[in-house]
Design an enzyme around this catalytic site. Structure first.
Site, PDB file in Angstrom:
ATOM      1  N   CYS A 333       0.834  -1.201   0.000  1.00 34.02           N
ATOM      2  CA  CYS A 333       0.000   0.000   0.000  1.00 34.02           C
ATOM      3  C   CYS A 333       0.876   1.261   0.000  1.00 34.02           C
ATOM      4  O   CYS A 333       1.511   1.562  -0.988  1.00 34.02           O
ATOM      5  CB  CYS A 333      -0.990  -0.020   1.163  1.00 34.02           C
ATOM      6  SG  CYS A 333      -2.381   1.115   0.928  1.00 34.02           S
ATOM      7  N   HIS A 427      -3.961  -5.149   1.009  1.00 32.60           N
ATOM      8  CA  HIS A 427      -3.673  -5.627   2.355  1.00 32.60           C
ATOM      9  C   HIS A 427      -4.223  -7.041   2.493  1.00 32.60           C
ATOM     10  O   HIS A 427      -5.181  -7.425   1.816  1.00 32.60           O
ATOM     11  CB  HIS A 427      -4.346  -4.741   3.407  1.00 32.60           C
ATOM     12  CG  HIS A 427      -3.830  -3.344   3.454  1.00 32.60           C
ATOM     13  ND1 HIS A 427      -2.567  -3.019   3.892  1.00 32.60           N
ATOM     14  CD2 HIS A 427      -4.429  -2.157   3.131  1.00 32.60           C
ATOM     15  CE1 HIS A 427      -2.401  -1.710   3.843  1.00 32.60           C
ATOM     16  NE2 HIS A 427      -3.509  -1.162   3.380  1.00 32.60           N
TER      17      HIS A 427
END
Length: 506
Positions: A333, A427
């Site tokens: 991310c 994630h």
């Protein structure tokens, strides 16, 4: 703070885990306001993705429930020491400072109270968790999370003390003594957490605490090294995650995760740490990156600021040296975004365009609306992968020859692989066992760890379930659950004494 249930189940015996859930009680978790950058994605009733604290998602699993936005109606995600993003019922609605928070607080309180009321209509018992300390008397006037919530809903309240931090008896006594009479009247007793040693040595303190407060201790939970999954934030970790099991092969794989100042969803690396022979540690030392086989740049709530910190500390140079040595790097991310050529951020940092680390031929642009969704797709070789996304930044330009790390179910490539550099916005991808095994095998190959072998049957889902079961067993064994049940049924005891010098009634 348990909200009273409407009826007692027909069968009852002390049980652990979510001991109420084990006994057939319809129970739900609730935290009015959480401050954490570890969040989980929940699909709301309208089909849109929203965020709640990771801890509340884990608590939902312990209750046998899918996560619900009402379990954590207010989530504050710190982006700096002075400002936090406000997520209300799953949606980012504002960025606030301590000053502007006061203006927004009535709306947050109203939403939190309404969510609790709905849950109490749906479930037999709602277990309400506070935030911080109920004795933050400087904030009591507008509190809707701790004693403000307890007073609003007349909730019997238990003060839980972390003995591992020291000073637990003074903390517990002082917490009660600082509260006004109406708040004290809801404090039914205490629980001590993370105790190590001989309980007999602790008992005189428990007896004295009861004498000076007129309130019992409902039990003492022991420290367990095996309770570390789904941490609320990275402060819950030591330097090494979990208890690394012995290698399945001849060699260990050493993983260094950079502990960014605004690290988010650090739980991503917990899945790596469940594998035998994988040692995962958080660090801010450039020398430890040099010694690692795999370096991970995790998510960040302040990508541009944390990228600047990497450069100031020498960690950016250490990352580049690691890659130049032909050893693998993983960006997740915000960490993935840092790997690109440039980041254009008019939203989070408002710094405009800043140079990235230049390790991937991509450019990142921040959009005002946050992407929050669950993701399903495949990895190399068609390996199934599930994850979730929470980010403002997106890849606005990329070299067309760049290989994606993942492919979503709609056929869109996600993330990137270039030599030893890997990155993704997803994630939770490494909770997919086959994909995790592929990645660790590839990382070991790139790092020259020919003696490392992944274990063939490690299951992250089973590890998480075992952790919840262990917690349940500890509760069953060490807490007086009969007394807790009576508290749930009857509410706050009527004869609790006032402990001076609490402020006088207003």
């Amino acid at each position: 703070m348990p909200a009273r249930c409407r009826s007692r189940p027909r069968r009852w015996r002390p049980a652990g885990g979510c001991w109420l859930h084990r006994q057939g009680v319809k129970v739900a978790p609730y935290k009015a306001q959480n401050m954490s950058n570890n969040s989980a994605v929940v699909v709301g009733a309208d089909g849109r993705g929203g965020e709640i604290g990771r801890a509340q998602a884990m608590q939902a699993a312990a209750c046998g429930l899918a996560p619900d936005l009402r379990f954590n109606p207010v989530l504050l995600k710190p982006g700096s020491d002075l400002a936090s993003q406000v997520v209300l019922l799953g949606e980012a609605v504002d960025t606030i400072t301590a000053g502007t928070f006061r203006q927004l607080r009535p709306r947050l309180a109203e939403t939190a109270y309404a969510a609790l009321a709905e849950l109490r209509e749906t479930y037999d018992v709602v277990i309400c968790e506070g935030a911080g300390s109920p004795a933050e008397i400087n904030l009591r006037a507008g509190d809707y999370v701790n004693m403000g919530l307890a007073r609003h809903a007349n909730l019997p309240t238990i003060v839980v003390g972390d003995i591992d931090r020291g000073g637990v008896f003074a903390s517990m006594f002082g917490t009660v003594a600082l509260l006004d009479p109406a708040d004290q009247a809801l404090i039914a007793g205490f629980v001590i957490n993370k105790f190590r040693g001989d309980l007999g040595l602790l008992q005189p303190g428990l007896d004295m605490l009861r004498q000076v407060t007129g309130r019992p201790t409902y039990g003492v939970l022991p420290w367990s090294l095996d309770l570390w999954l789904d941490a609320e934030d990275s402060l819950a970790y030591g330097r090494v995650l979990g208890r690394p099991a012995a290698p399945h092969g001849r060699e260990w794989l050493d993983v260094a995760v950079v502990r960014l100042p605004r690290i988010s969803n650090a739980t991503d690396v917990e899945a790596l740490a469940t594998e035998p022979g994988v040692r995962v540690r958080l660090t801010i030392e450039p020398a430890e990156l040099a010694a690692a086989d795999l370096v991970v740049l995790p998510g960040s709530k302040s990508t541009v600021a944390d990228l600047g910190w990497l450069r100031e500390t020498g960690l950016a140079d250490a990352v580049a040296t690691h890659v130049a040595a032909g050893k693998p790097l993983l960006g997740l991310c915000g960490g993935f975004q840092m790997l690109g050529r440039a980041i254009n951020d008019p939203v989070e940092s408002r710094q405009g365009s800043v140079p990235g680390l230049g390790l991937l031929p991509i450019d990142i642009t921040f959009a005002p609306r946050k992407t929050v969704r669950q993701s399903v797709g495949t990895g190399p070789g068609g390996l199934p992968v599930r994850g979730y996304e929470i980010h403002h930044g997106y890849v606005s330009q990329a070299d067309p020859s760049l290989t994606p790390l993942l492919t979503s179910d709609d056929g869109v490539g996600e993330g990137a692989v270039l030599g030893v550099v890997h990155g993704t916005h997803w994630h939770g991808a490494f909770e997919s066992d086959d994909f995790r095994r592929w990645f660790l095998t590839e990382a070991a190959r790139l790092a020259g760890r020919s003696g490392f072998r992944v274990a063939p049957a490690t299951s992250f889902a089973a590890a998480r379930e075992n952790s919840l079961d262990l917690l349940g067993d500890l509760v069953e064994e060490h807490l007086d659950t009969d007394a807790l049940w009576r508290l749930i049924e009857a509410g706050p005891p009527a004869d609790l004494p006032f402990i001076p010098p609490g402020p006088p009634p207003s």
